[in-house]
Design a protein around this motif. Structure first.
Motif, PDB file in Angstrom:
ATOM      1  N   ALA A  71      55.668  31.001   4.006  1.00  0.00           N
ATOM      2  CA  ALA A  71      56.932  31.542   3.498  1.00  0.00           C
ATOM      3  C   ALA A  71      56.924  31.610   1.979  1.00  0.00           C
ATOM      4  CB  ALA A  71      58.106  30.686   3.988  1.00  0.00           C
ATOM      5  N   LEU A  72      56.356  30.574   1.334  1.00  0.00           N
ATOM      6  CA  LEU A  72      56.236  30.603  -0.131  1.00  0.00           C
ATOM      7  C   LEU A  72      55.314  31.732  -0.566  1.00  0.00           C
ATOM      8  CD1 LEU A  72      57.395  28.671  -2.370  1.00  0.00           C
ATOM      9  CD2 LEU A  72      57.732  27.889  -0.033  1.00  0.00           C
ATOM     10  N   PHE A  73      54.236  31.942   0.170  1.00  0.00           N
ATOM     11  CA  PHE A  73      53.309  33.037  -0.142  1.00  0.00           C
ATOM     12  C   PHE A  73      54.028  34.381  -0.106  1.00  0.00           C
ATOM     13  CE2 PHE A  73      50.753  36.465   1.707  1.00  0.00           C
ATOM     14  CZ  PHE A  73      49.760  36.612   0.759  1.00  0.00           C
ATOM     15  N   VAL A  74      54.796  34.631   0.963  1.00  0.00           N
ATOM     16  CA  VAL A  74      55.493  35.916   1.108  1.00  0.00           C
ATOM     17  C   VAL A  74      56.539  36.084   0.012  1.00  0.00           C
ATOM     18  CG1 VAL A  74      56.924  37.330   2.625  1.00  0.00           C
ATOM     19  CG2 VAL A  74      55.072  35.959   3.591  1.00  0.00           C
ATOM     20  N   ALA A  75      57.299  35.018  -0.273  1.00  0.00           N
ATOM     21  CA  ALA A  75      58.325  35.094  -1.319  1.00  0.00           C
ATOM     22  C   ALA A  75      57.701  35.400  -2.672  1.00  0.00           C
ATOM     23  CB  ALA A  75      59.111  33.784  -1.365  1.00  0.00           C
ATOM     24  N   MET A 107      38.400  38.210   0.554  1.00  0.00           N
ATOM     25  CA  MET A 107      38.585  38.571  -0.850  1.00  0.00           C
ATOM     26  C   MET A 107      40.040  38.909  -1.140  1.00  0.00           C
ATOM     27  SD  MET A 107      35.714  38.045  -2.160  1.00  0.00           S
ATOM     28  CE  MET A 107      36.102  38.691  -3.790  1.00  0.00           C
ATOM     29  N   ALA A 108      40.695  39.587  -0.181  1.00  0.00           N
ATOM     30  CA  ALA A 108      42.096  39.957  -0.392  1.00  0.00           C
ATOM     31  C   ALA A 108      43.010  38.734  -0.357  1.00  0.00           C
ATOM     32  CB  ALA A 108      42.528  40.972   0.665  1.00  0.00           C
ATOM     33  N   MET A 109      42.694  37.783   0.530  1.00  0.00           N
ATOM     34  CA  MET A 109      43.516  36.572   0.669  1.00  0.00           C
ATOM     35  C   MET A 109      42.833  35.402  -0.044  1.00  0.00           C
ATOM     36  SD  MET A 109      46.175  37.496   2.509  1.00  0.00           S
ATOM     37  CE  MET A 109      46.855  36.093   3.380  1.00  0.00           C
ATOM     38  N   ILE A 110      42.124  35.711  -1.124  1.00  0.00           N
ATOM     39  CA  ILE A 110      41.271  34.739  -1.790  1.00  0.00           C
ATOM     40  C   ILE A 110      42.046  33.520  -2.281  1.00  0.00           C
ATOM     41  CG2 ILE A 110      41.457  35.761  -4.100  1.00  0.00           C
ATOM     42  CD1 ILE A 110      38.271  34.327  -2.450  1.00  0.00           C
ATOM     43  N   LYS A 111      43.322  33.685  -2.582  1.00  0.00           N
ATOM     44  CA  LYS A 111      44.111  32.560  -3.077  1.00  0.00           C
ATOM     45  C   LYS A 111      44.748  31.769  -1.941  1.00  0.00           C
ATOM     46  CE  LYS A 111      46.652  32.839  -6.695  1.00  0.00           C
ATOM     47  NZ  LYS A 111      47.718  33.239  -7.638  1.00  0.00           N
ATOM     48  N   PHE A 112      45.236  32.486  -0.917  1.00  0.00           N
ATOM     49  CA  PHE A 112      45.991  31.798   0.125  1.00  0.00           C
ATOM     50  C   PHE A 112      45.107  30.911   0.992  1.00  0.00           C
ATOM     51  CE2 PHE A 112      47.742  31.509   4.418  1.00  0.00           C
ATOM     52  CZ  PHE A 112      48.978  30.945   4.149  1.00  0.00           C
ATOM     53  N   GLY A 147      56.999  19.903   6.328  1.00  0.00           N
ATOM     54  CA  GLY A 147      57.618  21.073   5.721  1.00  0.00           C
ATOM     55  C   GLY A 147      57.766  20.917   4.221  1.00  0.00           C
ATOM     56  N   PHE A 148      58.160  19.734   3.773  1.00  0.00           N
ATOM     57  CA  PHE A 148      58.303  19.459   2.345  1.00  0.00           C
ATOM     58  C   PHE A 148      56.951  19.578   1.641  1.00  0.00           C
ATOM     59  CE2 PHE A 148      58.385  16.434  -1.223  1.00  0.00           C
ATOM     60  CZ  PHE A 148      59.468  16.929  -1.940  1.00  0.00           C
ATOM     61  N   LEU A 149      55.894  19.065   2.277  1.00  0.00           N
ATOM     62  CA  LEU A 149      54.551  19.145   1.694  1.00  0.00           C
ATOM     63  C   LEU A 149      54.114  20.598   1.545  1.00  0.00           C
ATOM     64  CD1 LEU A 149      51.976  17.654   0.752  1.00  0.00           C
ATOM     65  CD2 LEU A 149      51.227  17.634   3.146  1.00  0.00           C
ATOM     66  N   GLY A 150      54.402  21.425   2.559  1.00  0.00           N
ATOM     67  CA  GLY A 150      54.063  22.842   2.476  1.00  0.00           C
ATOM     68  C   GLY A 150      54.758  23.535   1.320  1.00  0.00           C
ATOM     69  N   VAL A 151      56.031  23.214   1.103  1.00  0.00           N
ATOM     70  CA  VAL A 151      56.792  23.811   0.004  1.00  0.00           C
ATOM     71  C   VAL A 151      56.231  23.370  -1.344  1.00  0.00           C
ATOM     72  CG1 VAL A 151      59.035  23.786  -1.167  1.00  0.00           C
ATOM     73  CG2 VAL A 151      58.928  24.166   1.302  1.00  0.00           C
ATOM     74  N   ILE A 152      55.965  22.073  -1.488  1.00  0.00           N
ATOM     75  CA  ILE A 152      55.445  21.549  -2.758  1.00  0.00           C
ATOM     76  C   ILE A 152      54.097  22.184  -3.103  1.00  0.00           C
ATOM     77  CG2 ILE A 152      54.545  19.489  -3.904  1.00  0.00           C
ATOM     78  CD1 ILE A 152      57.567  19.623  -3.811  1.00  0.00           C
ATOM     79  N   ILE A 153      53.196  22.261  -2.118  1.00  0.00           N
ATOM     80  CA  ILE A 153      51.881  22.858  -2.372  1.00  0.00           C
ATOM     81  C   ILE A 153      52.023  24.346  -2.689  1.00  0.00           C
ATOM     82  CG2 ILE A 153      49.655  23.443  -1.308  1.00  0.00           C
ATOM     83  CD1 ILE A 153      49.851  20.802   0.225  1.00  0.00           C
ATOM     84  N   GLY A 154      52.981  25.019  -2.023  1.00  0.00           N
ATOM     85  CA  GLY A 154      53.223  26.428  -2.319  1.00  0.00           C
ATOM     86  C   GLY A 154      53.751  26.647  -3.726  1.00  0.00           C
ATOM     87  N   GLN A 165      50.987  28.396  -5.988  1.00  0.00           N
ATOM     88  CA  GLN A 165      51.351  29.802  -6.188  1.00  0.00           C
ATOM     89  C   GLN A 165      50.392  30.754  -5.453  1.00  0.00           C
ATOM     90  OE1 GLN A 165      54.108  31.085  -8.426  1.00  0.00           O
ATOM     91  NE2 GLN A 165      54.711  29.025  -7.814  1.00  0.00           N
ATOM     92  N   PRO A 166      50.243  30.629  -4.118  1.00  0.00           N
ATOM     93  CA  PRO A 166      49.259  31.450  -3.403  1.00  0.00           C
ATOM     94  C   PRO A 166      49.585  32.933  -3.372  1.00  0.00           C
ATOM     95  CG  PRO A 166      50.654  30.268  -1.857  1.00  0.00           C
ATOM     96  CD  PRO A 166      50.980  29.727  -3.213  1.00  0.00           C
ATOM     97  N   GLY A 167      50.875  33.295  -3.532  1.00  0.00           N
ATOM     98  CA  GLY A 167      51.243  34.705  -3.441  1.00  0.00           C
ATOM     99  C   GLY A 167      51.499  35.368  -4.770  1.00  0.00           C
ATOM    100  N   ALA A 168      51.246  34.656  -5.866  1.00  0.00           N
ATOM    101  CA  ALA A 168      51.533  35.210  -7.193  1.00  0.00           C
ATOM    102  C   ALA A 168      50.270  35.740  -7.851  1.00  0.00           C
ATOM    103  CB  ALA A 168      52.163  34.131  -8.085  1.00  0.00           C
TER     104      ALA A 168
END
Length: 440
Positions: free
Chosen positions: A333-337, A237-242, A95-102, A106-109
């Protein structure tokens, strides 16, 4: 003229190059020859269904046998505390790794209006009611059941046969643990015969899986062709970053678990070779329990770990240490936020890590939409929308899913290696193996 014997033909079917060719053909059909999907997809589905048919019997017999023998052999009790500590640490670190990578990726920015419009069109085309996606509409979460109640409901079976029929692996695991404890606590002579019967059942289903491995190229071809055909270019193409960031996260997790295996076995490349079939099964089937037989064989026969201990720890780790979903939920969750321009403080990040751990645990035995729906456990405490983004994750899951399963499986092997004493692969001597029994 070269004559191929039966053994030569079987060796060709299990050869890595044959598997690779099947994967390439599956990708080609999925991308460019959709008219053949109707012919090859059923082959993949039948293969996966037959494989899954063998999994729960293997899970029940392996866990029950191992728990019973653990109770009977009291000298093995010493590593149980270590096992629990490592289990907890592994999912928290995921979980910590997922947050750090997010945070870093910045997949949702940074989505522009064109990208937002593309994402919105994907939601509209899903034909799901009341789904809208916007970066500016506030979301009010509905009242949800407590996690404890939901978890208990998913843990304790009212009827074990119903749980087996539904494929509820967490309930089946709970039953197998209790059954193993009961068998191991019995001092009657009949206990020995019951253990022998369970061991025979385990070997019978393991032999069926051994046969199925010869049809792996055909099964992979059908499964991959079907999955690739469901992922459109517009979605990528729409989710090209995530998508690439998520795949990178799983790759980092794979490297970390590989380093652990190196440290615990004294070899970097031998664990790769030993787990080759397991990795192929994970990426090809997208089902963690489908990888169970090959993992048990690899950890025992190729890496030299004790069979009884492996039969206990590997299924337990697969079911409880859901490192892949935990990492994915935290990153999602980081992506959505970020997509909704919600600023998170330290407490928000801690909430994501903890809730991702619980949501990951709740995915035991789940896949597809059911697994992804557990994302609500992470987003709702943060007051973030679930329904408006769930479709996006469903659409890209044919790409993400197999790598999420690989994270579960490969990290589980590293966790088991951490729990057990170090192995020195160069010192291993030849010994009778399960494969010898199966071929005999």
């Amino acid at each position: 003229m070269i004559q191929l014997s039966k053994k030569n033909i079987l060796d060709v079917l299990r050869n890595g190059w044959t598997v690779l060719i099947a994967v390439i053909i599956g990708i080609y059909i999925g991308l460019f020859k959709h008219e053949y999907i109707v012919y090859v997809a059923p082959i993949g589905k039948i293969y996966l269904d037959i494989l899954k048919m063998c999994i729960l019997p293997i899970l029940v017999t392996a866990i029950s046998l191992s728990i019973a023998r653990l109770v009977l052999a009291k000298e093995n009790h010493t590593y149980i505390g270590k096992m629990l500590i490592i289990f907890i640490m592994s999912v928290v670190v995921s979980g910590f790794l997922g947050v750090i990578i997010g945070i870093i990726g910045q997949p949702g920015a940074g989505y522009d209006k064109a990208a937002l419009a593309s994402l919105g069109s994907i939601v509209r085309e899903s034909n799901a009611p009341d789904l809208e996606i916007s970066a500016y509409i506030p979301f009010v979460a509905e009242q949800k059941q407590s996690f404890i109640k939901v978890f208990i409901d998913s843990l304790i079976p009212e009827n074990i046969f119903s749980a087996l029929n539904a494929g509820s692996s967490l309930k089946v695991l709970f039953f197998a643990i209790l059954f193993g404890l009961a068998v191991g606590s019995s001092s009657k002579v009949s206990t020995h015969y019951l253990l022998t019967s369970l061991d025979s059942i385990y070997l019978a289903f393991a032999k069926m899986v051994h046969w199925l491995m010869y049809f792996l190229p055909l099964g992979l071809l059908g499964l991959i062709a079907n999955d690739v055909s469901q992922v459109g270019v517009s979605v990528l193409m729409a989710m090209i970053k995530f998508v690439p960031i998520a795949l990178m996260a799983f790759f980092i997790q794979f490297i970390l678990s590989s380093l652990i295996m190196w440290q615990r076995t004294g070899s970097f490349f031998k664990p790769f070779y030993a787990l080759k079939d397991t990795v192929i099964m994970a990426l090809g089937t997208g089902n963690s329990l489908a990888c169970l037989p090959s993992t048990l064989t690899a950890m025992n026969e190729k890496l030299g770990y004790d069979k009884d201990t492996i039969d206990l720890l590997v299924p337990l780790t697969f079911t409880i240490c859901r490192t892949g979903p935990t990492l994915y939920f935290a990153l999602a969750a980081l992506f959505v936020a970020q997509f909704y321009n919600v600023d998170l403080d330290v407490s928000g990040f801690i909430t994501i890590i903890i809730s991702s751990v619980f949501a990951g645990l709740a995915t035991a035995g789940a896949s597809g939409i059911v697994l992804l729906s557990m994302l609500s456990m992470v987003l709702t405490p943060l007051n973030l929308p679930v329904e408006a983004v769930l479709v996006l994750f469903i659409v890209i899951d044919p790409i993400i899913g197999p790598f999420r399963v690989l994270a579960i499986v490969h990290t589980a092997c590293a966790i088991v290696a951490l729990i057990l004493p170090k192995q020195h692969l160069e010192q291993l001597i030849d010994k009778p193996t399960i494969s010898a029994e199966l071929n005999g």
